[in-house]
Design an enzyme around this catalytic site. Structure first.
Site, PDB file in Angstrom:
ATOM      1  N   TYR A  24       0.846  -1.198   0.000  1.00  0.00           N
ATOM      2  CA  TYR A  24       0.000   0.000   0.000  1.00  0.00           C
ATOM      3  C   TYR A  24       0.877   1.242   0.000  1.00  0.00           C
ATOM      4  O   TYR A  24       1.790   1.344   0.801  1.00  0.00           O
ATOM      5  CB  TYR A  24      -0.911   0.017   1.234  1.00  0.00           C
ATOM      6  CG  TYR A  24      -2.359  -0.093   0.831  1.00  0.00           C
ATOM      7  CD1 TYR A  24      -2.977   0.974   0.186  1.00  0.00           C
ATOM      8  CD2 TYR A  24      -3.081  -1.253   1.048  1.00  0.00           C
ATOM      9  CE1 TYR A  24      -4.299   0.876  -0.225  1.00  0.00           C
ATOM     10  CE2 TYR A  24      -4.401  -1.355   0.641  1.00  0.00           C
ATOM     11  CZ  TYR A  24      -5.002  -0.290   0.004  1.00  0.00           C
ATOM     12  OH  TYR A  24      -6.293  -0.390  -0.400  1.00  0.00           O
TER      13      TYR A  24
ATOM     14  N   GLU B 104      -0.428   4.794  -0.428  1.00  0.00           N
ATOM     15  CA  GLU B 104      -1.220   6.029  -0.575  1.00  0.00           C
ATOM     16  C   GLU B 104      -0.347   7.254  -0.370  1.00  0.00           C
ATOM     17  O   GLU B 104       0.461   7.300   0.566  1.00  0.00           O
ATOM     18  CB  GLU B 104      -2.357   6.042   0.449  1.00  0.00           C
ATOM     19  CG  GLU B 104      -3.524   5.197   0.019  1.00  0.00           C
ATOM     20  CD  GLU B 104      -4.680   5.282   1.002  1.00  0.00           C
ATOM     21  OE1 GLU B 104      -4.581   6.012   1.996  1.00  0.00           O
ATOM     22  OE2 GLU B 104      -5.692   4.597   0.763  1.00  0.00           O
TER      23      GLU B 104
ATOM     24  N   ASP C 209      -6.185  13.903 -24.989  1.00  0.00           N
ATOM     25  CA  ASP C 209      -6.225  12.517 -24.528  1.00  0.00           C
ATOM     26  C   ASP C 209      -5.623  11.678 -25.652  1.00  0.00           C
ATOM     27  O   ASP C 209      -6.286  11.402 -26.662  1.00  0.00           O
ATOM     28  CB  ASP C 209      -7.675  12.105 -24.245  1.00  0.00           C
ATOM     29  CG  ASP C 209      -7.794  10.627 -23.903  1.00  0.00           C
ATOM     30  OD1 ASP C 209      -6.762   9.921 -23.885  1.00  0.00           O
ATOM     31  OD2 ASP C 209      -8.933  10.175 -23.660  1.00  0.00           O
TER      32      ASP C 209
ATOM     33  N   THR D  19      -3.135   6.340 -21.895  1.00  0.00           N
ATOM     34  CA  THR D  19      -3.038   5.031 -21.255  1.00  0.00           C
ATOM     35  C   THR D  19      -1.637   4.501 -21.517  1.00  0.00           C
ATOM     36  O   THR D  19      -0.938   4.957 -22.426  1.00  0.00           O
ATOM     37  CB  THR D  19      -4.079   4.040 -21.809  1.00  0.00           C
ATOM     38  OG1 THR D  19      -3.973   4.010 -23.230  1.00  0.00           O
ATOM     39  CG2 THR D  19      -5.497   4.435 -21.421  1.00  0.00           C
TER      40      THR D  19
ATOM     41  N   LYS E 189      -1.691   0.699 -24.611  1.00  0.00           N
ATOM     42  CA  LYS E 189      -2.084   0.555 -26.033  1.00  0.00           C
ATOM     43  C   LYS E 189      -0.821   0.618 -26.887  1.00  0.00           C
ATOM     44  O   LYS E 189      -0.015  -0.301 -26.830  1.00  0.00           O
ATOM     45  CB  LYS E 189      -3.123   1.604 -26.380  1.00  0.00           C
ATOM     46  CG  LYS E 189      -4.371   1.438 -25.519  1.00  0.00           C
ATOM     47  CD  LYS E 189      -5.452   2.429 -25.844  1.00  0.00           C
ATOM     48  CE  LYS E 189      -6.504   2.275 -24.778  1.00  0.00           C
ATOM     49  NZ  LYS E 189      -7.711   2.862 -24.897  1.00  0.00           N
TER      50      LYS E 189
ATOM     51  N   ARG F 213      -1.587  -2.191 -18.039  1.00  0.00           N
ATOM     52  CA  ARG F 213      -2.801  -1.361 -18.052  1.00  0.00           C
ATOM     53  C   ARG F 213      -2.623  -0.249 -17.032  1.00  0.00           C
ATOM     54  O   ARG F 213      -2.256  -0.500 -15.881  1.00  0.00           O
ATOM     55  CB  ARG F 213      -4.026  -2.200 -17.696  1.00  0.00           C
ATOM     56  CG  ARG F 213      -4.180  -3.415 -18.562  1.00  0.00           C
ATOM     57  CD  ARG F 213      -5.541  -4.006 -18.417  1.00  0.00           C
ATOM     58  NE  ARG F 213      -6.440  -3.358 -19.328  1.00  0.00           N
ATOM     59  CZ  ARG F 213      -6.596  -3.706 -20.601  1.00  0.00           C
ATOM     60  NH1 ARG F 213      -5.895  -4.686 -21.116  1.00  0.00           N
ATOM     61  NH2 ARG F 213      -7.445  -3.077 -21.375  1.00  0.00           N
TER      62      ARG F 213
HETATM   63  N1  PLP Z   1      -9.370   7.622 -23.555  1.00  0.00           N
HETATM   64  C1  PLP Z   1      -9.340   7.096 -24.783  1.00  0.00           C
HETATM   65  C2  PLP Z   1      -9.121   8.000 -25.950  1.00  0.00           C
HETATM   66  C3  PLP Z   1      -9.488   5.720 -24.967  1.00  0.00           C
HETATM   67  O1  PLP Z   1      -9.473   5.212 -26.201  1.00  0.00           O
HETATM   68  C4  PLP Z   1      -9.696   4.896 -23.825  1.00  0.00           C
HETATM   69  C5  PLP Z   1      -9.871   3.427 -23.950  1.00  0.00           C
HETATM   70  O2  PLP Z   1     -10.151   2.852 -24.922  1.00  0.00           O
HETATM   71  C6  PLP Z   1      -9.749   5.500 -22.579  1.00  0.00           C
HETATM   72  C7  PLP Z   1      -9.582   6.863 -22.465  1.00  0.00           C
HETATM   73  C8  PLP Z   1     -10.067   4.703 -21.334  1.00  0.00           C
HETATM   74  O3  PLP Z   1      -9.125   3.775 -21.013  1.00  0.00           O
HETATM   75  P1  PLP Z   1      -9.460   2.507 -20.088  1.00  0.00           P
HETATM   76  O4  PLP Z   1     -10.211   1.539 -20.925  1.00  0.00           O
HETATM   77  O5  PLP Z   1      -8.097   2.041 -19.681  1.00  0.00           O
HETATM   78  O6  PLP Z   1     -10.262   2.982 -18.925  1.00  0.00           O
END
Ligand code: PLP
Length: 420
Positions: free
Chosen positions: A55, A57, A200, A227, A230, A236
């Protein structure tokens, strides 16, 4: 078989059998879901390490639990490597995945009810960009821009919308948009209305890190989320990058705002991933991901397939299955599954069909490129896909093509899976 696997097989044969079955599925088939990849054996080792017991935090040097000498070092390395890789001033490596990562970023800089200007979901935006079914869509006011002909962004239209709705955040990002963005256009819109510019890049994080796609920080973006699992090829997880003056708000929003203890085995895996992504081999990988996507798209277009926006500039493409083959996206996904190619059904811009029976199917090249496949393999796979989609009821054809796909796969090992 190592001792841990043997122990699992003995103790819980049911779970062991499913893991082994999944290994066989991953080895024998081609993974074309563009959000998936095969992570490194070193990352698998970190994920399965004793860091999962701990843990932590808080943040390095400011934890709520003792015994942090190793976890602090791991998190510091992950942050430093992430900042160097993306040219960011601050990194938060704790988000448990992409959805909490975006939630934490929104709550760091907005109040409930504030407005976000984001890409329309059917044109490529993600659920966390304000889908009515997502909590974020209920908490914040998402207003959507759409793409124009060929997937272009009409910045005059986006500017007009921004002036009307005065967003707090202009969000550039997507899950199913097969083109690159002009981030300077979004920055100008944000500046005009006094909004923050957030990108994003969950899908293209690895391609941006490798320098083969544009980096939003080069256009002066304030916040970039991605993320780690990918195109980055890591465990993950989520990563929030930002300007130094936003660091405090972002960190407080992740913890204690949204999450409790971070998953330190994942953070270690992310640190390894960022190190790998800075190496020349990763740049070569990212270039090949793009070359493979171009080759696959060209093959499909030669076969007469209709692609949303007419092609691709990144790692993914979306087939309009209804226009190309007279079948919906679910039937297309199932036909491709039968020949051992995993894809996913996908809504297309302004899709008149429902999300579970949409018009499109989405595919991409990150995972098969990790296995070492190149343009030659993309041309063969594209040809087989077109055959399967033209005759989805032909079981003899599907069986023959399944054999071809399995034979092709034998030449391309999956990292982290021991081959018989
Ligand atoms: N943002 C985008 C552009 C995504 O394509 C995704 C997932 O496909 C996410 C956020 C969310 O990711 P997660 O599935 O790990 O929660």
């Amino acid at each position: 078989m190592d001792a841990d696997r043997q122990a699992l097989r003995t103790y819980d044969p049911d779970i062991f059998a499913e893991i082994a079955g999944e290994e066989t599925r991953q080895v024998d088939g081609v993974e074309m879901i563009p959000s998936e990849n095969y992570t490194y054996p070193e990352v698998l080792a970190a994920l399965g390490s004793v860091l999962t017991n701990k843990y932590s935090e808080g943040y390095p040097g400011r934890r709520y639990y003792g015994g942090q000498e190793h976890t602090d070092a791991v998190e510091r390395l992950a942050r430093e490597r992430a900042c160097r890789l993306f040219g960011a001033e601050h990194a938060n490596v704790q988000p448990l995945s992409g959805s909490p990562m975006n939630q934490a970023a929104y709550f760091a800089v907005m109040q409930p009810g504030d407005t976000v200007l984001a890409m329309d979901l059917s044109h490529g935006g993600h659920l966390t960009h304000g889908a009515p079914v997502s909590h974020m869509g209920k908490v914040f006011n998402f207003v959507r821009y759409k793409t124009a002909q060929g997937g272009a962004i009409d910045f005059d239209h986006v500017m007009k919308l921004a002036k009307q709705v005065r967003p707090k955040v202009v969000l550039a990002g997507y899950s199913s948009y097969p083109r690159d963005y002009d981030y300077t256009g979004f920055r100008k819109v944000a500046d005009e209305v006094g909004a923050l510019a957030m990108a994003d890049i969950a899908h293209i994080g690895g391609l941006v890190a490798a320098g083969v796609m544009r980096n939003p920080f080069d256009a002066g973006f304030d916040i970039v989320t991605t993320t780690t699992h990918k195109t980055l090829r890591g465990p993950r997880g989520g990563l929030i990058l930002c300007r130094k003056d936003l660091a405090k708000a972002i960190d407080a929003s992740v913890f204690p705002g949204l999450q409790g203890g971070p998953h330190m085995n994942n953070v270690a895996g992310a640190a390894i991933t960022f190190r790998k992504a800075a190496e020349p081999e990763f740049r070569a990988y990212a270039e090949q991901v793009l070359a493979n996507a171009k080759a696959l798209a060209a093959t499909l277009l030669d076969e007469g397939v209709s692609l949303v926006t007419g092609g691709t500039d990144n790692h993914m493409m979306v087939i309009d299955a209804v226009a190309s083959f007279g079948i919906d996206g679910r039937a297309a996904e199932e036909a491709l599954d039968r020949i051992g190619i995993a894809t996913n059904k996908q809504v297309i811009p302004d899709d008149p069909r429902p999300p579970l029976r949409p018009s499109g199917v989405r595919l991409g090249t990150p995972a098969c490129t990790t296995r070492g496949m190149g343009e030659g393999e993309m041309r063969r796979l594209g040809g087989w896909m077109a055959q399967a989609l033209r005759a989805p009821q032909d079981t003899a054809l599907a069986e023959r093509l399944r054999g071809e796909v399995r034979a092709l796969c034998r030449g391309f090992p999956v990292p982290g899976v021991a081959h018989a």
